[in-house]
Design an enzyme around this catalytic site. Structure first.
Site, PDB file in Angstrom:
ATOM      1  N   PRO A  88      55.142 -30.490   8.403  1.00 32.30           N
ATOM      2  CA  PRO A  88      54.869 -29.494   9.460  1.00 32.30           C
ATOM      3  C   PRO A  88      55.540 -28.154   9.124  1.00 32.30           C
ATOM      4  O   PRO A  88      56.742 -28.097   8.886  1.00 32.30           O
ATOM      5  CB  PRO A  88      55.502 -30.103  10.722  1.00 32.30           C
ATOM      6  CG  PRO A  88      55.813 -31.520  10.374  1.00 32.30           C
ATOM      7  CD  PRO A  88      55.937 -31.595   8.889  1.00 32.30           C
ATOM      8  N   GLU A  89      54.740 -27.111   9.073  1.00 31.97           N
ATOM      9  CA  GLU A  89      55.261 -25.766   8.855  1.00 31.97           C
ATOM     10  C   GLU A  89      55.334 -25.051  10.211  1.00 31.97           C
ATOM     11  O   GLU A  89      54.942 -25.621  11.229  1.00 31.97           O
ATOM     12  CB  GLU A  89      54.341 -24.998   7.897  1.00 31.97           C
ATOM     13  CG  GLU A  89      54.274 -25.588   6.488  1.00 31.97           C
ATOM     14  CD  GLU A  89      55.487 -25.227   5.635  1.00 31.97           C
ATOM     15  OE1 GLU A  89      56.257 -24.335   6.047  1.00 31.97           O
ATOM     16  OE2 GLU A  89      55.664 -25.836   4.575  1.00 31.97           O
TER      17      GLU A  89
ATOM     18  N   HIS B 250      56.337 -46.471  13.795  1.00 29.93           N
ATOM     19  CA  HIS B 250      57.241 -45.336  13.561  1.00 29.93           C
ATOM     20  C   HIS B 250      57.464 -44.495  14.815  1.00 29.93           C
ATOM     21  O   HIS B 250      57.871 -43.346  14.719  1.00 29.93           O
ATOM     22  CB  HIS B 250      56.702 -44.474  12.433  1.00 29.93           C
ATOM     23  CG  HIS B 250      56.485 -45.236  11.171  1.00 29.93           C
ATOM     24  ND1 HIS B 250      57.545 -45.732  10.431  1.00 29.93           N
ATOM     25  CD2 HIS B 250      55.364 -45.626  10.537  1.00 29.93           C
ATOM     26  CE1 HIS B 250      57.055 -46.381   9.376  1.00 29.93           C
ATOM     27  NE2 HIS B 250      55.748 -46.333   9.409  1.00 29.93           N
TER      28      HIS B 250
ATOM     29  N   ARG C  25      58.887 -40.967   7.889  1.00 28.07           N
ATOM     30  CA  ARG C  25      59.909 -40.771   6.849  1.00 28.07           C
ATOM     31  C   ARG C  25      61.310 -40.502   7.411  1.00 28.07           C
ATOM     32  O   ARG C  25      62.279 -40.498   6.676  1.00 28.07           O
ATOM     33  CB  ARG C  25      59.461 -39.657   5.896  1.00 28.07           C
ATOM     34  CG  ARG C  25      58.180 -40.064   5.169  1.00 28.07           C
ATOM     35  CD  ARG C  25      57.722 -39.021   4.187  1.00 28.07           C
ATOM     36  NE  ARG C  25      58.672 -38.838   3.102  1.00 28.07           N
ATOM     37  CZ  ARG C  25      58.526 -37.942   2.142  1.00 28.07           C
ATOM     38  NH1 ARG C  25      57.471 -37.153   2.137  1.00 28.07           N
ATOM     39  NH2 ARG C  25      59.427 -37.820   1.197  1.00 28.07           N
TER      40      ARG C  25
ATOM     41  N   ARG D   9      68.730  -7.143  -6.009  1.00 29.35           N
ATOM     42  CA  ARG D   9      68.612  -8.593  -6.236  1.00 29.35           C
ATOM     43  C   ARG D   9      67.606  -8.899  -7.344  1.00 29.35           C
ATOM     44  O   ARG D   9      66.499  -8.377  -7.349  1.00 29.35           O
ATOM     45  CB  ARG D   9      68.219  -9.291  -4.931  1.00 29.35           C
ATOM     46  CG  ARG D   9      69.327  -9.152  -3.897  1.00 29.35           C
ATOM     47  CD  ARG D   9      69.078 -10.026  -2.710  1.00 29.35           C
ATOM     48  NE  ARG D   9      69.175 -11.451  -3.052  1.00 29.35           N
ATOM     49  CZ  ARG D   9      69.046 -12.428  -2.141  1.00 29.35           C
ATOM     50  NH1 ARG D   9      68.815 -12.135  -0.886  1.00 29.35           N
ATOM     51  NH2 ARG D   9      69.154 -13.679  -2.513  1.00 29.35           N
TER      52      ARG D   9
END
Ligand SMILES: [Zn+2]
Length: 276
Positions: free
Chosen positions: A2-3, A96, A115, A157
């Site tokens: 999931p983003e 789950h 998971r 950077r």
């Protein structure tokens, strides 16, 4: 995984079913998540009422009040494979389905995570001061995130621009998919040193990141009803992507073969012709 758009879609999907509801019972079937579920979570939560759901980066925040423990927040992260959905009392849990919040209207907010990299944790007092939240950069769709910020933080950077854009201290929630797509849209080579990119190009990059994330959230809106009932995993949607997962295929702009490289330990796909 999931983003940010999936987490925001989850928030919108479950909010109408949990906001204002009182928690009648807490059922924990598996407490060994990434952060162990507090042993007395039920005692703390029963009798409290859920306030307005919020999201910060990929965290979901469920404020609770009125129970024995007073004002607090449930901090939830979906990890790699977590999901939340609303079921009715009587719908049997699957393998789950680790945690249920049983609500006073007969609904259940059910946490599912094969998971177990996600978690549901308890934060007493002001959630914003929790170290997991207090160090986060701005939200990508907020005004605080813009090209000027990217330009300013990148000066001097040598880090490649893609891992720079994925740094949560720079901006939150721009994961691998959306960083790859935004760099393609802005025409920037993901390997380019962050400190060597002009303000004008960073303005294009910030606009592109906002555009791909907003499009994903809009598309997620079509899945909101999937959050109620059933046993499937709700709410994850496949956007039409230009580069992510398409290495070896032709670029949609120029037809050149998209190339796969590793940058900051992450797979990166880009067009060597369109991105410079
Ligand atoms: Zn191309």
């Amino acid at each position: 995984m999931p983003e940010l758009p999936e987490v925001e879609t989850t928030r919108r999907g479950i909010a109408p079913h949990v906001e204002g509801r009182e928690i009648g019972e807490v059922i924990v079937r598996q407490s060994r998540l990434r952060v162990p579920v507090p042993a007395d979570l039920g005692e703390r939560l029963v009798g409290s009422r859920i306030g307005t759901l919020a999201r910060r980066a990929k965290y979901l925040l469920l404020p609770v009040s009125g129970g024995d423990a007073g004002e607090a927040t449930l901090l939830c992260h979906l990890g790699m494979s977590g999901s939340l959905r609303i079921v009715r009392i009587g719908e049997l849990p699957g393998k789950h389905d680790h945690l249920d919040l049983v609500l006073d209207d007969g609904g259940i907010l059910r946490y599912h995570d094969p998971r177990r990299f996600g978690f549901v944790d308890w934060l007493a007092g002001d959630a914003e001061r929790d170290s997991r939240l207090s160090r986060l950069g701005p939200e990508p769709l907020s005004e605080a995130f813009d090209g000027e910020r990217l330009y300013r933080l990148s000066r001097g950077r040598r880090l490649a621009v893609k891992p720079f854009l994925m740094d949560n201290a720079v901006v939150v929630g721009v994961g691998n998919i959306y960083a790859s797509e935004a760099l393609f849209m802005a025409g920037i080579d993901p390997r380019r040193a962050a400190g060597r990119i002009s303000l004008a190009r960073y303005e294009r990059l910030a606009a592109a990141a906002k555009e791909v994330l907003a499009a994903a959230i809009t598309q997620g809106g079509t899945t909101l009803r999937d959050f109620v009932g059933g046993t499937g995993e709700p709410g994850y949607f496949k956007q039409r992507l230009n580069v992510y997962g398409r290495h070896g295929q032709p670029c949609r702009h120029c037809g050149d073969e998209l190339r796969l490289i590793t940058l900051g330990q992450r797979a990166s796909v880009y067009c060597p012709h369109c991105q410079t």
